[in-house]
Write a protein that holds these residues in place. Structure first.
Motif, PDB file in Angstrom:
ATOM      1  N   GLU A   1       0.828  -1.209   0.000  1.00  0.00           N
ATOM      2  CA  GLU A   1       0.000   0.000   0.000  1.00  0.00           C
ATOM      3  C   GLU A   1       0.863   1.260   0.000  1.00  0.00           C
ATOM      4  O   GLU A   1       0.526   2.257  -0.639  1.00  0.00           O
ATOM      5  CB  GLU A   1      -0.944   0.002   1.210  1.00  0.00           C
ATOM      6  N   THR A   2       1.985   1.198   0.716  1.00  0.00           N
ATOM      7  CA  THR A   2       2.894   2.352   0.757  1.00  0.00           C
ATOM      8  C   THR A   2       3.452   2.632  -0.636  1.00  0.00           C
ATOM      9  O   THR A   2       3.722   3.776  -0.990  1.00  0.00           O
ATOM     10  CB  THR A   2       4.057   2.064   1.731  1.00  0.00           C
ATOM     11  N   SER A   3       3.617   1.587  -1.422  1.00  0.00           N
ATOM     12  CA  SER A   3       4.136   1.757  -2.780  1.00  0.00           C
ATOM     13  C   SER A   3       3.040   2.100  -3.781  1.00  0.00           C
ATOM     14  O   SER A   3       3.344   2.360  -4.940  1.00  0.00           O
ATOM     15  CB  SER A   3       4.806   0.460  -3.252  1.00  0.00           C
ATOM     16  N   ALA A   4       1.814   2.080  -3.318  1.00  0.00           N
ATOM     17  CA  ALA A   4       0.702   2.241  -4.256  1.00  0.00           C
ATOM     18  C   ALA A   4      -0.359   3.191  -3.707  1.00  0.00           C
ATOM     19  O   ALA A   4      -1.488   2.780  -3.471  1.00  0.00           O
ATOM     20  CB  ALA A   4       0.080   0.871  -4.559  1.00  0.00           C
ATOM     21  N   PRO A   5      -0.009   4.470  -3.521  1.00  0.00           N
ATOM     22  CA  PRO A   5      -1.004   5.400  -2.970  1.00  0.00           C
ATOM     23  C   PRO A   5      -2.234   5.498  -3.874  1.00  0.00           C
ATOM     24  O   PRO A   5      -2.100   5.546  -5.089  1.00  0.00           O
ATOM     25  CB  PRO A   5      -0.258   6.743  -2.892  1.00  0.00           C
ATOM     26  N   GLY A   6      -3.393   5.482  -3.272  1.00  0.00           N
ATOM     27  CA  GLY A   6      -4.630   5.604  -4.038  1.00  0.00           C
ATOM     28  C   GLY A   6      -5.044   4.322  -4.729  1.00  0.00           C
ATOM     29  O   GLY A   6      -5.945   4.326  -5.562  1.00  0.00           O
TER      30      GLY A   6
END
Ligand code: GDP
Ligand code: ZN
Length: 368
Positions: free
Chosen positions: A175-180
């Motif tokens: 999730e940190t690597s994939a905002p939104g």
């Protein structure tokens, strides 16, 4: 719409393939001409297969294969086809694309090659069987955003991570690597998470991206469900009444939605994904707005908000490195890319934005 085309065309047949009011409106002028709407299942050597209200139709693509590789008709396009009293039947036109997946070709001129059109969701499959490769997730995300599709990250083989705490950490890392972007742990083996994924892809057209071995085929089978055997091969009738069996690249899913699964699409490279890269690293872009200098390179500049976030641990070095790497890679590609092609891509997005805005205005108008 003329009477003859009105009786010929029952749009409900195309609904499982994504036909909606938007496409109906775009198609209206062609309906006037007595042409038949259809969605391209596959393209092959001057011909294509389309699903139409008359069933699967084999048609000639001569008129929709211009020299420009970005304008070549492809799987996922909505097209206007000759009625069945013509032989051979030609695809006369295809409707303006909402989104497009483009691959950078290996040729020196670095032209884009169109892989799939009108894709709403890009399902990025990343295996939990190996160490999570966040850089790879970011690369696929850039590609997805650039295409205009909404990405969703699926962490596959979740059954292999038996400790729920470990799993939640892995999801958080992704999730940190994939905002939104939604991150879904899924196990095709025991079925965990497949319902959530099915619900995500139910509302539109999806593609599967990811490395070989990531579990894409297994996911595709899970999404296709009981219909798999039926959809793998389409029996279609060519102009001469012969029956041929062909593999298709576009499937209506049993739980709703459409899946495009073309061999070339699965491991695509970046193609002029400047905007896409920015979206993947939106938190870095937001930080950069607070840098003292507008052209801050976030390396040694005083008053750099990105370096400050790095120093106090709000931003991770890995993330910044990955951002720079993808930016560099994309710049190299962009420098090689024909400017005309890029201008066309931009124009396409602008059209899409304008259409989106118009739809929004219309909706507001109705609410008033
Ligand atoms: P693709 O190359 O991305 O299409 O990957 P495949 O779907 O062929 O899967 C690669 C391997 O991963 C196969 O051996 C699958 O059996 C295995 N695999 C796929 N999904 C799962 C899963 O949910 N759990 C486990 N344990 N293995 C899986
Ligand atoms: Zn800075």
């Amino acid at each position: 719409m003329s009477l003859s085309s009105a009786h010929r065309f029952d749009p409900s047949v195309l609904a499982p393939y994504g036909w909606d009011d938007h496409w109906a409106a775009e198609f209206a002028p062609y309906a006037e001409r007595g042409l038949v709407p259809g969605r391209v299942l596959r393209v092959d050597r001057g011909r294509c297969d389309l699903v139409t209200p008359e069933g699967t139709v084999h048609a000639d693509t001569e008129y929709v294969v211009p020299r420009d590789p970005m304008k070549v008709i492809c799987t996922g396009d909505w097209a206007a086809v000759d009625p069945d009293d013509r032989d051979p039947r030609y695809v006369q036109a295809y409707l303006p694309r909402r989104t497009a997946f483009v691959r950078s070709t290996s040729s020196k001129r670095s032209e884009g090659q169109i892989l799939a059109a009108n894709v709403d969701h890009a399902v990025i499959a990343v295996s939990l069987a190996a160490e999570l490769d966040l850089g790879r997730i970011e690369r696929f995300l850039a590609l997805a955003w650039e295409s205009g599709a909404q990405p969703v990250v699926v962490l596959t083989k979740a059954d292999l991570v038996t400790d729920p705490v470990t799993l939640s950490y892995l999801v958080r890392d992704a999730e940190t690597s994939a905002p939104g972007v939604q991150v879904l742990p899924v196990s095709a083996h025991d079925g965990d998470g497949t319902d959530v994924l099915r619900a995500v892809v139910a509302g539109g057209t999806s593609v599967l991206l990811g490395q070989s071995g990531a579990g894409k085929s297994t996911l595709a089978n899970a999404l296709l469900g009981a219909d798999l055997m039926d959809v793998q091969a389409v029996r279609d009738v060519d102009g001469k009444g012969r029956h041929t069996t062909t593999t298709r690249n576009l499937f209506a899913l049993s739980g709703g939605g459409v899946l495009i699964d073309t061999p070339g699409l699965r491991g695509v490279g970046l193609y002029d994904a400047g905007t896409g890269v920015g979206q993947v690293f939106s938190e870095i872009q937001a930080l950069a707005e607070n840098c003292r200098f507008q052209d801050c390179a976030h390396t040694v500049e005083p008053g750099c908000a990105v370096l400050a976030a790095l120093a106090d641990g709000e931003l991770h070095q890995r993330r910044l490195d990955s951002y720079r790497k993808l930016l560099r890679e994309n710049e190299r590609l962009a420098a090689r890319t024909d400017a005309r092609l890029r201008a066309e891509m931009r124009q396409m997005w602008k059209r899409r934005e304008t259409a989106g805005r118009a739809a929004l205005e219309a909706k507001r108008g109705r609410q008033r």
